[in-house]
Design an enzyme around this catalytic site. Structure first.
Site, PDB file in Angstrom:
ATOM      1  CG  HIS A 179      -2.044  -0.916   1.233  1.00 52.96           C
ATOM      2  ND1 HIS A 179      -2.534  -1.484   2.395  1.00 52.96           N
ATOM      3  CD2 HIS A 179      -2.783  -1.421   0.234  1.00 52.96           C
ATOM      4  CE1 HIS A 179      -3.511  -2.314   2.106  1.00 52.96           C
ATOM      5  NE2 HIS A 179      -3.688  -2.293   0.793  1.00 52.96           N
ATOM      6  NE  ARG A 240      -5.067  -9.981   1.610  1.00 52.20           N
ATOM      7  CZ  ARG A 240      -4.701  -8.814   1.101  1.00 52.20           C
ATOM      8  NH1 ARG A 240      -3.876  -8.026   1.750  1.00 52.20           N
ATOM      9  NH2 ARG A 240      -5.160  -8.423  -0.065  1.00 52.20           N
TER      10      ARG A 240
END
Ligand code: AMP
Length: 397
Positions: A179, A240
């Protein structure tokens, strides 16, 4: 007019946007999905002129780009009429090799493929799209913009796992972080919004989307982040698990669960999805409001983990000037933001309830006027950042 074709590809999809360099306007955008699924391909094209959705066989990424070019032609605005001067490819894993946007040649493309070892779900799809796009647009410069690059400034103490040094070196096991494009642009925009020099700010950015990570940023440089070798580490996410005792994985393997099943359980069937049955926070929130205990617990676990990182990064940075929320849940979850920030008054972080709950779409401050830490919501526009970084590299080379 100068425009950039921004490509975000996966193993079975190509998403793209054509972005006007100056205004940031989207001249067109679309996607090709279900690449390689016989007879199931889907091509979506959107521009001011309208939207077109077609179903067709897309055997590989080359066929995907051919279909994209054809959609532009059919819409009456051939892709070579848009003033595209560069193609910017988002690449998830750049390993330790790539610390900045990089002009793609054969060797760079090959290295991106080699790094598939570290990102088997992402880099092969990037490579396939890069090869296909370079064949379709051979005269344009192609730039790779990496999700990992921003975190290459982390100190060794933050990126090293406490493993045998030889083993870690042999297998490339260290923390890379992801990210990065989002953390970089969001921290820069927060500084601009506050009219303060980026170099003077200690910032904690919470990117809370379907994937989620936190980043500690000192003077514009990433010094710690919650994702690690892969995007699995850290926060609870849509599907996740985030942090889990590595011993739990050994336990599952010893009990006969296959490696592929463990992979699937941790990456695709965990997080909000595993705990509640939906990966979408809107469903989880609605279920919790209706009294669903599993959904309530899932939100508690999510918030508990996020608060761990907020506290940890206050320690890493020696305090913070800003806390910035971005991405789907960060931008649209005032309830989550309030839960994560609650009880941090001791370090001078106070939300303004009305500002936090007021609807808004741009960058905005949501902390109280007397809060020592300024809390902001800043929308993530990773594609615009990829376009800018691509054009900056092309202009300087
Ligand atoms: P992203 O990966 O940044 O696109 O974020 C996607 C996720 O953001 C979705 O799966 C939802 O969990 C969450 N999200 C999107 N819109 C909203 C909303 N209006 N309220 C709460 N959560 C949202």
């Amino acid at each position: 007019m100068n425009a950039v074709l921004v490509v975000n590809s996966g193993s079975s999809s190509i998403k793209y946007q054509v972005i006007d360099e100056r205004s940031g306007d989207r001249l067109a955008q679309g996607l090709v999905e279900r690449i390689g699924e016989r007879g199931a391909g889907r091509v979506v094209y959107r521009s001011a002129a309208g939207e077109a959705v077609t179903e067709q066989d897309i055997p590989d990424h080359s066929a995907g780009f051919a279909a994209i070019v054809e959609e532009f032609r059919a819409a009456g605005t051939p892709i070579d009429s848009l003033g595209i001067v560069a193609v910017g490819h988002r690449v998830v894993h750049g390993g330790s090799d790539f610390i900045a946007p990089t002009m793609i040649d054969d060797a760079v493309a090959q290295r991106i493929l080699d790094l598939a070892e570290l990102a088997p779900l992402h880099n092969p799809g990037h490579y396939a799209a890069i090869v296909a796009a370079r064949a379709v647009f051979p005269d344009l410069p192609h730039v790779a913009v990496f999700d990992t690059a921003f975190h290459q400034t982390m100190p060794e103490s933050a990126y090293t796992y406490a493993l045998d040094r030889g083993l870690a070196a042999e297998h490339g096991i260290r923390r890379y972080g992801f990210h990065g494009i989002s953390h970089q642009v969001v921290s820069r925009r927060a500084a601009t919004h506050l009219d303060r020099p980026l170099e003077s700010l200690r910032q904690i950015v919470l990117h809370l989307g379907n994937g989620a990570s936190v980043c500690a940023i000192d003077g514009g440089r990433s010094v710690d982040t919650s994702m690690g070798l892969t995007p699995l580490e850290g926060l609870v996410m849509g599907t996740r698990s985030g942090n889990i005792d590595a011993g739990a994985i050994l336990h599952l393997l010893r009990r006969g669960v296959s490696i592929d099943d463990v992979d699937r359980e941790l990456n695709k069937r965990a997080g909000f999805l595993g705990m509640t049955g939906s990966n979408d926070f809107r469903d989880v929130r609605a279920a919790a409001a209706a009294g669903d205990e599993a959904a309530t617990l899932a939100i508690d676990v999510y918030v508990h983990r996020a608060r761990h990182y907020l506290g940890a990064y206050l320690a890493v940075l020696g305090g913070a000037d800003t806390v910035v929320f971005t991405a789907g849940l960060g931008e649209n979850g005032p309830d989550l933001r309030a839960l994560i920030c609650a009880g941090f008054e001791w370090c001078g972080l106070r939300l303004d309830q009305a500002k936090n709950e007021a609807p808004g779409s741009g960058a905005r401050v949501i902390s109280a006027d007397d809060s020592e830490i300024t809390v902001l919501v800043v929308p993530a526009d990773e594609e615009a950042e990829i376009a800018q970084q691509s054009i900056a590299l092309v202009a300087s080379s």
